[in-house]
Design an enzyme around this catalytic site. Structure first.
Site, PDB file in Angstrom:
ATOM      1  CE  LYS A  79      -3.892   2.078   2.554  1.00 32.92           C
ATOM      2  NZ  LYS A  79      -4.831   1.913   3.677  1.00 32.92           N
ATOM      3  CB  SER A 154      -8.012   4.040   2.954  1.00 31.64           C
ATOM      4  OG  SER A 154      -7.265   3.412   3.952  1.00 31.64           O
ATOM      5  CB  SER A 178      -8.664   1.317   5.919  1.00 34.80           C
ATOM      6  OG  SER A 178      -9.391   2.507   6.076  1.00 34.80           O
TER       7      SER A 178
END
Lengths: 487, 95, 478
Positions: A79, A154, A178
């Protein structure tokens, strides 16, 4: 697309060990897939074509010297919130679009030390603020199960990449859901570890007291293998917990007969799509068939977790994001006429609307006159929520329920009402507020869209938590279903 | 409890964000909705409850007093927007 | 109308740790800009603070020395504001739970003593430095200092004059140097002070509007600034006007305070507990161990010196003013025969003189405590005269030799051998019978002449004291 290469970390590990393929071969396989298919999904911000091959070669060399570790040579997606030295680390924001991190996050150091191969940096909601991956400067991510829908956020890029078979495993971060919510929307498994398990050093901060880094993958076993690499004490993080090394796979394969599962009555009330309720209850029944005992528990303060979260998280973020001022790094506006202009224009140009909203809310709830009514109140409510869990865990070993109240929604569905978006976090935020561990695993479909079930474990009980998920996955195959992608 | 456009502007100043005048009402509306939503907490009785700032209530850790960092100015300043002779430059600040 | 000034001081003492308060960067002064600013100090994305153990110990030591309460569970808070030398956009400080609360210090002004209460002392990180001149309309930022540990010491508004303020500041300076927690170097900025000043009618009990004068870094400036401000406020109030609550700077070119130009709305710092740092929890054992490790403090040392070494208050005060001086003294008197009072005189006189001349500090003294002790011992045991000793002192200062070596090399040994002297004395008395008669008839002062004659015959090497005694003995016997 020729998919003779395995999809899971466990299988890849075995394949590498047996010499069925090299790390270079499997890395090239995934890189090719990304090149061919990610245009449809937009799950990657940066793809490290050359660097990944270099890392794969190094991994193969290590293996030939007999120095390979468990996951050496296994590719993963990272990420874009984890600082990667020499590589752009954007956090999905214009503010850091040109930021080449000058150091590695501890998580990245651990992955490097293990010899894993980083395919690239995945897309995410800007600065981790969002539940749909629609706020990224690099554009929205599309759900492989239905490209008109969001993958969740997210960590939407990571979830979509794993679901579409563009990477066997990925890192994510979870502040209010998330990791778990995108895992649920994309039909993959995702774990938020106990607070303090995974170092936050180099993990760009959004809400410091709530977030943890964790893995997203195809199976609970894969998550356990990844945890062995990324978890562990880090002296550079004051909130990192100092516990002796543990093998997160050690309980896999254990029978869950006699395990006590708690179902919070508050979780199955209004606002929950009845078809999701049905699917999750069906999964719970599977656990019962495996020998688990099912009881009802009460988490009376759980409805307050979203308001508490949406005071505390913005408050911390408003402070954490003050460092983005155009002075030492990051975006700077052109020709600032004075200091105030430098600050205001750099920040306003480079932050998206959701980030700005949260900074404003956070600033407001901390400001004099409002601190007691909002921030202090929220931290008191937080203690009540934590106490609810502590009480429940005296009666049960795990708490189970849906991960999300709906399946993946359409892009733009909540663009008018921020609160509607926030309500999607109803099952997940309480876990962050309390610092507990929780996993989301796929348990079925509603109208061809994945449904996730969340299992919450007590502090530091990840090994048993992963075992429950693994036990379920050994008698079901929802997690093995591939998204109909590419179409 | 709605937030006024004046308050939005005051908060924006504190946070060093500039909002177009035309956008202020929309911000005020959205922020008001969020604040109304979090208002729910006010009905909960929290008398005598200690606020928590950390999920795990453990004691803090400290480090030994020793130098562990060396000069990395060149690396860090490679991406600085404006430097001269090792110093970061900003528009002049008047005291 | 009789006016009374009401003054409180906020002192920022830079703690003398090796590394910064939340990062492992060095704290040495004077390095090239930004060469001592790590990723943590720069506030790069993703970095985190870890508290320096030594900073905690130093803060606690200070608290114990002023008899304050040590907070067993203190919390770091973020003070949020934007300024280019504050990289994170917030300063890590302490708000509701400072590590030290309460306590007091005694100050003396014009002969009398007064107790000044201390409200609190807390730990925080220093900001970087802003340079406003010389960059063509820009400000330049050096973050070497960002993250250096500070102890902010806040006094109650118990001070009533600029003199009291300076006295209090000196007292705190002496204490932090004694504790070894701050080098007190005001030129380098390791000891700075803000003054809060207001005025009221004598007899009034409430507090009126006050102003804050920032960043005073010398005793003289503190004195000037406060006196100016008191006067300014009196004039305004007498004219029937209000004092504006504001922050002011001291302009040392004109000896005036002036309002800070860019003052916008009062800061709302939005303090909240720093989520990256857990509370500092201190055990009773830890605190007691630090209490045991506290060095002897100036006031105690002073009393001890007076009592044990039979020094007077003035001498003792000078010796204890700096811990290094007291250390030197106590090392010197360890030498056998080095009589304390004499050693004290030598330090205060010749040693301080030599040090001042060379521009060094006592730690750089070219005569070691042991050598000074030896020198004094040789005077006390009559090996050399006091006058000779001054020559020896200079010789030792300029060389690596010990006093004994110098005495031997230069054959300075006083003739202290009575029998050797006796014959010379006999000789002198027989050559000066007239003077002997004068002495016998009451002219006591002529003794000096006789002694001088003996000194001449011995090339000045006789012990005058001894000669004196021998002559008197001979004369009374004869």
């Amino acid at each position: 697309m020729n998919d003779t290469f395995p999809r899971t970390v466990a299988e890849i590990m075995e394949g590498l060990r047996q010499g069925e393929f090299s790390s270079v071969e499997i890395t090239e396989h995934y890189l090719k897939k990304i090149t061919a298919l990610d245009g449809e999904l937009n799950s990657f911000i940066t793809v490290n074509n050359e660097l990944a091959i270099e890392q794969a070669r190094a991994a193969d060399r290590r293996r030939s010297l007999g120095k390979a570790r468990e996951l050496t040579g296994v590719p993963y997606a990272n990420k874009d919130i984890f600082c990667t030295k020499g590589i752009r680390t954007s956090c999905g924001s214009r503010m850091l679009a040109d930021f080449i991190a000058p150091y590695n996050a501890t998580v990245v150091e651990r992955l490097d030390r293990e010899g894993m191969v980083m395919l690239g940096k995945t897309n995410m909601d800007e600065f981790a603020m969002g539940s749909s991956n629609e706020t990224s400067f690099y554009g929205a991510v599309r759900n492989p199960w239905d490209r008109n829908r969001v993958p969740g956020g997210s960590s939407g890029g990571s979830a979509a990449a794993v679901a579409a078979g563009l990477s066997p495993i990925a890192t994510g971060t979870d502040t209010g859901g998330s990791i778990r919510q995108p895992a649920a929307f994309c039909g993959v498994s995702g774990l938020k570890p106990t607070y303090g398990r995974v170092s936050r050093y180099g993990m760009v901060a959004f809400a410091s007291s709530l977030e943890q880094g964790g893995p997203l993958g195809v199976t609970a076993q894969d998550l356990a293998l990844m945890m062995n690499v990324i978890a562990g004490f880090d002296p550079r993080d004051s909130t990192s917990i100092n516990r002796p090394f543990e093998d997160f796979t050690r309980k896999l394969g254990t029978s869950i007969s006699g395990i006590k599962i708690g179902i919070p009555k508050e979780y199955f009330e209004k606002n929950l799509d009845p078809r999701i309720a049905e699917t999750v209850l069906g999964a719970i029944n599977e656990l019962k068939n495996l020998g688990a005992g099912i009881t009802e528990v009460a988490l009376p303060n759980s409805p307050l977790s979203i308001p508490a979260y949406y005071v505390i998280a913005p408050a911390e973020c408003s402070s954490n994001l003050s460092r983005y001022d155009g002075v030492r790094f990051g975006y700077r506006c052109k020709d600032p006429k004075d200091l105030n202009d430098l600050y205001c224009r750099s920040r306003s140009d480079a932050f998206g609307a959701e980030v700005k909203r949260r900074i404003l809310i956070g600033t407001y709830v901390l400001s004099s006159g409002y601190y007691d009514a909002y921030y202090r109140k929220a931290q008191q409510v937080r203690r009540l929520i934590k106490q609810d869990f502590e009480k429940a865990f005296t009666k049960v070993d795990f708490i189970v329920g849906p991960t999300t109240p709906t399946t993946a929604f359409h892009h733009g569905a909540h663009s008018d009402d921020p609160v509607a978006m926030y309500l999607a976090d109803v099952y997940t935020t309480a876990v962050n507020l309390s610092g507990l561990a929780a996993i989301s695993i796929p348990v079925g479909f509603v109208k061809s869209l994945p449904v996730g079930m969340q299992i919450i474990g007590n502090y530091f009980d990840e090994a048993r938590l992963l075992n429950v998920a693994d036990a379920y996955q050994s008698v079901t195959d929802w997690h093995r279903r591939l998204a109909p992608f590419p179409v | 409890m709605p937030i006024s456009t004046d308050e939005v502007e005051a908060i924006a100043r504190l946070a060093r964000l500039s909002i177009d005048v035309s956008d202020v009402p929309e911000y005020a509306d959205r922020l008001s909705r969020i604040l109304n939503f979090v208002e729910q907490m006010s009905t909960t009785d929290t008398e005598g409850i200690d606020p928590i700032a950390h999920p795990l209530e453990v004691a803090g850790r400290s480090r030994q007093d020793e130098v562990t960092e060396h000069d990395e100015r060149e690396t860090f300043q490679a991406q600085a927007p404006d430097v001269e002779n090792g110093l970061y430059l900003v528009p002049k600040v008047i005291e | 109308m009789v006016w009374e000034a009401v003054i409180g001081l906020e002192i920022h003492a830079q703690l003398a740790t090796t590394s910064k308060i939340f990062s492992g960067s060095p704290t040495t002064y004077g390095a090239d800009p930004n060469t001592q600013a790590s990723a943590v100090d720069l506030g790069l994305p993703g970095v985190l603070p870890v508290i320096n153990q030594r900073a905690i110990e130093m803060a606690v030591s200070f608290g114990l020395a002023i008899n304050a309460e040590i907070c067993r569970h203190s919390i770091f808070a973020r003070k949020n504001y934007f300024y280019p030398d504050l990289p994170k956009g917030y300063q890590i400080s302490q708000y509701e739970t400072p590590i030290v609360a309460g306590g007091s210090l005694e100050i003396s002004v014009e002969g009398s003593t007064k107790s000044v209460r201390i409200t609190r002392a807390h730990l925080e990180e220093d900001a970087g430095k802003s340079l406003h001149e010389g960059f063509q309309g820009r400000t330049a930022i050096d973050l070497n200092r960002a993250g250096t540990p500070l102890l902010e010491i806040v006094s109650e508004p118990d001070l009533r004059s600029a003199e009291e303020a300076v006295s209090y500041m000196r007292e705190v300076l002496g204490l932090v140097k004694y504790l070894g927690i701050c080098d007190g170097n005001m030129q380098e900025g390791s000891f700075r002070c803000d003054a809060n000043v207001s005025v009221r009618q004598q007899g009034e009990h409430g507090l009126n509007t006050r102003t804050e004068i920032k960043n005073l870094n010398s005793f003289r400036f503190v004195q000037q600034a406060i006196n100016y401000e008191i006067q300014r406020q009196i004039e305004i109030t007498e004219a029937g006007n209000e004092i504006t609550q504001e922050t002011r700077l001291f302009d040392d070119r004109y000896g005036e305070t002036r309002s800070m130009r860019s003052k916008e709305d009062a800061h709302d710092y939005r303090y909240f507990p720093d989520p990256d740092l857990l509370p500092i929890t201190l055990s009773v054992e830890f605190i007691e161990r630090l209490r045991d490790d506290l060095p002897e403090l100036p006031k105690t040392k002073l009393a001890r010196f007076v009592k044990k070494y039979n020094l007077n208050e003035t001498e003792a005060t000078i010796l204890v003013q700096e811990p290094e001086t007291a250390r030197f003294f106590e090392a010197a008197i360890k030498i056998e025969g080095a009589q304390p009072k004499q050693v004290a005189n030598w330090i205060i006189g010749d040693l301080f003189g030599a040090i001042k001349k060379s521009g060094l500090g006592i730690v750089d003294s070219c005569i070691s405590p042991a050598y000074l002790g030896q020198l004094v011992a040789r005077v006390v045991d009559n090996t050399i005269s006091g006058k000779m000793a001054k020559e020896v002192f200079l010789a030792v200062w300029d060389s690596d030799l010990s006093p004994d070596q110098v005495i031997a090399d230069r054959k300075l040994r006083q003739l202290s051998d009575s029998s050797a002297l006796e014959s010379i004395v006999k000789e002198v008395l027989s050559e000066n019978t007239e003077q002997v008669e004068q002495y016998k008839s009451g002219k006591r002062k002529i003794l000096g002449y006789l002694v001088g004659q003996v000194m001449k015959k011995t090339q000045g090497q006789a012990s005058p004291k001894l000669v004196n005694t021998i002559i008197q003995d001979f004369i009374t016997q004869s």
